[in-house]
Design a protein around this motif. Structure first.
Motif, PDB file in Angstrom:
ATOM      1  N   VAL A 201      41.894  23.663  31.652  1.00  0.00           N
ATOM      2  CA  VAL A 201      42.767  23.304  30.529  1.00  0.00           C
ATOM      3  C   VAL A 201      42.840  24.477  29.560  1.00  0.00           C
ATOM      4  O   VAL A 201      41.788  25.042  29.197  1.00  0.00           O
ATOM      5  CB  VAL A 201      42.239  22.050  29.802  1.00  0.00           C
ATOM      6  N   PRO A 202      44.030  24.882  29.116  1.00  0.00           N
ATOM      7  CA  PRO A 202      44.125  26.009  28.185  1.00  0.00           C
ATOM      8  C   PRO A 202      43.360  25.751  26.880  1.00  0.00           C
ATOM      9  O   PRO A 202      43.113  24.595  26.507  1.00  0.00           O
ATOM     10  CB  PRO A 202      45.626  26.138  27.929  1.00  0.00           C
ATOM     11  N   ALA A 203      43.040  26.809  26.188  1.00  0.00           N
ATOM     12  CA  ALA A 203      42.300  26.689  24.932  1.00  0.00           C
ATOM     13  C   ALA A 203      43.176  26.233  23.783  1.00  0.00           C
ATOM     14  O   ALA A 203      42.673  25.768  22.756  1.00  0.00           O
ATOM     15  CB  ALA A 203      41.633  28.029  24.595  1.00  0.00           C
ATOM     16  N   SER A 204      44.497  26.362  23.925  1.00  0.00           N
ATOM     17  CA  SER A 204      45.413  25.974  22.849  1.00  0.00           C
ATOM     18  C   SER A 204      46.714  25.458  23.452  1.00  0.00           C
ATOM     19  O   SER A 204      46.962  25.617  24.654  1.00  0.00           O
ATOM     20  CB  SER A 204      45.688  27.156  21.916  1.00  0.00           C
ATOM     21  N   GLY A 205      47.539  24.855  22.620  1.00  0.00           N
ATOM     22  CA  GLY A 205      48.835  24.360  23.066  1.00  0.00           C
ATOM     23  C   GLY A 205      48.754  23.094  23.908  1.00  0.00           C
ATOM     24  O   GLY A 205      49.670  22.804  24.673  1.00  0.00           O
ATOM     25  N   VAL A 206      47.680  22.332  23.775  1.00  0.00           N
ATOM     26  CA  VAL A 206      47.475  21.120  24.570  1.00  0.00           C
ATOM     27  C   VAL A 206      47.562  19.902  23.659  1.00  0.00           C
ATOM     28  O   VAL A 206      46.793  19.781  22.689  1.00  0.00           O
ATOM     29  CB  VAL A 206      46.101  21.151  25.279  1.00  0.00           C
ATOM     30  N   SER A 207      48.483  19.002  23.956  1.00  0.00           N
ATOM     31  CA  SER A 207      48.631  17.793  23.130  1.00  0.00           C
ATOM     32  C   SER A 207      47.853  16.613  23.684  1.00  0.00           C
ATOM     33  O   SER A 207      47.415  15.729  22.927  1.00  0.00           O
ATOM     34  CB  SER A 207      50.113  17.415  23.013  1.00  0.00           C
ATOM     35  N   ALA A 208      47.674  16.548  25.000  1.00  0.00           N
ATOM     36  CA  ALA A 208      46.967  15.430  25.634  1.00  0.00           C
ATOM     37  C   ALA A 208      46.455  15.879  26.989  1.00  0.00           C
ATOM     38  O   ALA A 208      46.888  16.906  27.524  1.00  0.00           O
ATOM     39  CB  ALA A 208      47.886  14.214  25.783  1.00  0.00           C
ATOM     40  N   VAL A 209      45.550  15.100  27.553  1.00  0.00           N
ATOM     41  CA  VAL A 209      44.993  15.408  28.868  1.00  0.00           C
ATOM     42  C   VAL A 209      44.942  14.145  29.713  1.00  0.00           C
ATOM     43  O   VAL A 209      44.943  13.022  29.194  1.00  0.00           O
ATOM     44  CB  VAL A 209      43.560  16.009  28.768  1.00  0.00           C
ATOM     45  N   SER A 210      44.921  14.344  31.026  1.00  0.00           N
ATOM     46  CA  SER A 210      44.727  13.248  31.969  1.00  0.00           C
ATOM     47  C   SER A 210      43.274  13.290  32.417  1.00  0.00           C
ATOM     48  O   SER A 210      42.839  14.258  33.043  1.00  0.00           O
ATOM     49  CB  SER A 210      45.656  13.401  33.178  1.00  0.00           C
ATOM     50  N   VAL A 211      42.509  12.258  32.067  1.00  0.00           N
ATOM     51  CA  VAL A 211      41.089  12.240  32.381  1.00  0.00           C
ATOM     52  C   VAL A 211      40.720  10.955  33.118  1.00  0.00           C
ATOM     53  O   VAL A 211      41.375   9.923  32.967  1.00  0.00           O
ATOM     54  CB  VAL A 211      40.207  12.369  31.112  1.00  0.00           C
ATOM     55  N   MET A 212      39.675  11.030  33.923  1.00  0.00           N
ATOM     56  CA  MET A 212      39.117   9.855  34.580  1.00  0.00           C
ATOM     57  C   MET A 212      37.683   9.679  34.122  1.00  0.00           C
ATOM     58  O   MET A 212      36.858  10.592  34.253  1.00  0.00           O
ATOM     59  CB  MET A 212      39.161   9.972  36.100  1.00  0.00           C
ATOM     60  N   ALA A 213      37.395   8.502  33.560  1.00  0.00           N
ATOM     61  CA  ALA A 213      36.040   8.172  33.128  1.00  0.00           C
ATOM     62  C   ALA A 213      35.395   7.265  34.168  1.00  0.00           C
ATOM     63  O   ALA A 213      36.027   6.321  34.652  1.00  0.00           O
ATOM     64  CB  ALA A 213      36.064   7.487  31.771  1.00  0.00           C
ATOM     65  N   THR A 214      34.147   7.546  34.504  1.00  0.00           N
ATOM     66  CA  THR A 214      33.401   6.751  35.481  1.00  0.00           C
ATOM     67  C   THR A 214      32.067   6.332  34.863  1.00  0.00           C
ATOM     68  O   THR A 214      31.350   7.177  34.312  1.00  0.00           O
ATOM     69  CB  THR A 214      33.138   7.554  36.765  1.00  0.00           C
ATOM     70  N   VAL A 215      31.765   5.050  34.957  1.00  0.00           N
ATOM     71  CA  VAL A 215      30.491   4.524  34.477  1.00  0.00           C
ATOM     72  C   VAL A 215      29.648   4.167  35.701  1.00  0.00           C
ATOM     73  O   VAL A 215      30.103   3.439  36.590  1.00  0.00           O
ATOM     74  CB  VAL A 215      30.688   3.290  33.579  1.00  0.00           C
ATOM     75  N   VAL A 216      28.421   4.678  35.740  1.00  0.00           N
ATOM     76  CA  VAL A 216      27.545   4.519  36.899  1.00  0.00           C
ATOM     77  C   VAL A 216      26.308   3.698  36.524  1.00  0.00           C
ATOM     78  O   VAL A 216      25.600   4.034  35.573  1.00  0.00           O
ATOM     79  CB  VAL A 216      27.115   5.888  37.453  1.00  0.00           C
ATOM     80  N   ASN A 217      26.074   2.626  37.273  1.00  0.00           N
ATOM     81  CA  ASN A 217      24.868   1.815  37.159  1.00  0.00           C
ATOM     82  C   ASN A 217      24.534   1.407  35.723  1.00  0.00           C
ATOM     83  O   ASN A 217      23.436   1.694  35.217  1.00  0.00           O
ATOM     84  CB  ASN A 217      23.674   2.560  37.772  1.00  0.00           C
ATOM     85  N   PRO A 218      25.437   0.715  35.040  1.00  0.00           N
ATOM     86  CA  PRO A 218      25.148   0.272  33.668  1.00  0.00           C
ATOM     87  C   PRO A 218      24.065  -0.798  33.641  1.00  0.00           C
ATOM     88  O   PRO A 218      23.920  -1.588  34.578  1.00  0.00           O
ATOM     89  CB  PRO A 218      26.492  -0.291  33.198  1.00  0.00           C
ATOM     90  N   SER A 219      23.298  -0.823  32.552  1.00  0.00           N
ATOM     91  CA  SER A 219      22.209  -1.797  32.440  1.00  0.00           C
ATOM     92  C   SER A 219      22.730  -3.199  32.163  1.00  0.00           C
ATOM     93  O   SER A 219      22.106  -4.188  32.569  1.00  0.00           O
ATOM     94  CB  SER A 219      21.251  -1.369  31.331  1.00  0.00           C
ATOM     95  N   LEU A 220      23.867  -3.310  31.472  1.00  0.00           N
ATOM     96  CA  LEU A 220      24.466  -4.593  31.131  1.00  0.00           C
ATOM     97  C   LEU A 220      25.975  -4.529  31.364  1.00  0.00           C
ATOM     98  O   LEU A 220      26.555  -3.434  31.444  1.00  0.00           O
ATOM     99  CB  LEU A 220      24.202  -4.939  29.658  1.00  0.00           C
ATOM    100  N   SER A 221      26.610  -5.660  31.448  1.00  0.00           N
ATOM    101  CA  SER A 221      28.076  -5.683  31.524  1.00  0.00           C
ATOM    102  C   SER A 221      28.648  -5.241  30.178  1.00  0.00           C
ATOM    103  O   SER A 221      28.074  -5.518  29.118  1.00  0.00           O
ATOM    104  CB  SER A 221      28.567  -7.101  31.858  1.00  0.00           C
ATOM    105  N   GLY A 222      29.760  -4.543  30.218  1.00  0.00           N
ATOM    106  CA  GLY A 222      30.351  -4.052  28.975  1.00  0.00           C
ATOM    107  C   GLY A 222      31.585  -3.221  29.237  1.00  0.00           C
ATOM    108  O   GLY A 222      32.304  -3.443  30.219  1.00  0.00           O
TER     109      GLY A 222
END
Length: 360
Positions: A201-222
């Motif tokens: 991703v460039p250091a400047s000129g970026v308004s938004a990004v496409s990201v994927m978040a992954t949660v692994v082995n959580p202790s509780l539902s949430g």
């Protein structure tokens, strides 16, 4: 047309879902005048992505087999000229298995699913859905038994021709993985992650990004939230969710387009103790490619293609997405796709990777 040299025709707002031809006829007011007709071609128009303050715009109960329209308008922060919206749709603790479809109102019910769910488990998925006539999106629930399901829509942004950020795909890159060094989240923790100048991703000129978040082995539902960093860092969180998970889930992921916050950072929050991963696959700026809405179609199904294979024998399936006759632009640089994995015969962990065919 009484003496006019031109005429303006108003087409349905979802006319650009596919390339179509409309006949416009003008009838003279004078007696004996002959109508004049002209065929006008309408094609999908590319637009840029505009991130909005993340907000919850709908929380409703939808019956099985019932079309539920929802108007996305200025009250939700979306102009009437928007062609599509990015929403995170969550199905909350359904009483039966099933799936939910989001599509442009006024178009045919697509043969695709936006969210697949199982009884008792809250699940979410981000969807870039085209708007229909009157700025409406429609929701359709199908369940294994005739029950209603609770559906929540969180708005993240919209697509509008002529404005907004243009998309630049990059090779997926990992920005954070708490398993490295074994530094898991504690419940209720938020961390800032720098996205500009990292992972392609460039250091400047970026308004938004496409990201994927992954949660692994959580202790509780949430749930977890990805949101722009503010002047107070990660202290102020929106009342939305990005990933919904159950306790001890091996891994649960979701992708969203998110505005870049203060210092080129986004924040990742988790209600429960867990390992968290954040990957980036593209960014939006002044240059790049616009989004062209189209009718949702199913391009591949391993069941119908007889492409099932043992889990220990990875298989690559190549899809050609440059067929203009199917509504694709042969010059396209990326596609927005929903990938669903049907529960395998032997349940267990695993992953599916989608990437450019010429990538290493």
């Amino acid at each position: 047309v009484n003496g006019a040299s031109s005429v303006t025709a108003v087409f349905p707002s979802n006319a650009g879902l596919t390339s179509q031809t409309y006949r416009v006829t003008a009838t003279p007011l004078n007696v004996g005048g002959l109508p004049k007709s002209v065929d006008v071609g309408v094609s999908p128009v590319a637009g840029g992505f505009v991130a909005v303050g993340q907000r919850r715009v709908s929380d409703v109960s939808i019956g099985s087999g019932v079309e539920w329209p929802f108007v996305v308008n200025d009250e939700a922060g979306v102009p009437l000229v928007a062609s599509a919206v990015m929403v995170n749709v969550a199905v909350v603790a359904p009483a039966a298995n099933g799936h939910l479809r989001l599509y442009a109102c006024g178009s045919s019910l697509p043969g695709t699913a936006s969210v697949n769910f199982v009884a008792g488990t809250t699940v979410a998925n981000s969807v870039l859905v085209t708007l229909g006539e009157g700025s409406e999106l429609c929701m359709w629930s199908t369940t294994s038994s005739p029950v209603s399901v609770r559906v929540i829509l969180d708005l993240h942004g919209y697509v509008r021709p002529g404005v907004g950020g243009l998309f630049n795909p990059i090779a997926p890159a990992r920005l954070m993985d708490t398993r490295t060094g074994n530094v898991p989240y504690v419940g209720g923790e938020a961390r800032a992650v720098t996205v500009t100048g990292a992972g392609g991703v460039p250091a400047s000129g970026v308004s938004a990004v496409s990201v994927m978040a992954t949660v692994v082995n959580p202790s509780l539902s949430g749930y977890a939230i990805v949101y722009p960093a503010g002047v107070d860092g990660c202290s102020t969180r929106p009342g939305v969710s990005t990933v919904n998970y159950v306790a001890a889930a091996p891994a649960v992921s979701n992708t969203q387009f998110i505005a870049v916050g203060v210092g080129g950072q986004v924040c990742v929050f988790s209600t429960s103790a867990a390992h968290v991963i954040l990957d980036v696959s593209g960014w939006f700026g002044a240059t790049g490619a616009g989004y062209v809405p189209m009718v949702s179609t199913r391009e591949f199904d391993s069941a119908s293609e007889d492409a099932l294979h043992p889990g220990n024998d990875p298989k690559m399936v190549e899809l050609r997405l440059d067929d203009s006759s199917a509504g694709y632009n042969p010059n396209a640089v990326a596609v927005n796709a929903n990938i669903a994995v049907v529960p395998p015969v032997a349940l267990g962990g695993g992953n599916v990777v989608a990437y450019a065919a010429d990538a290493p």
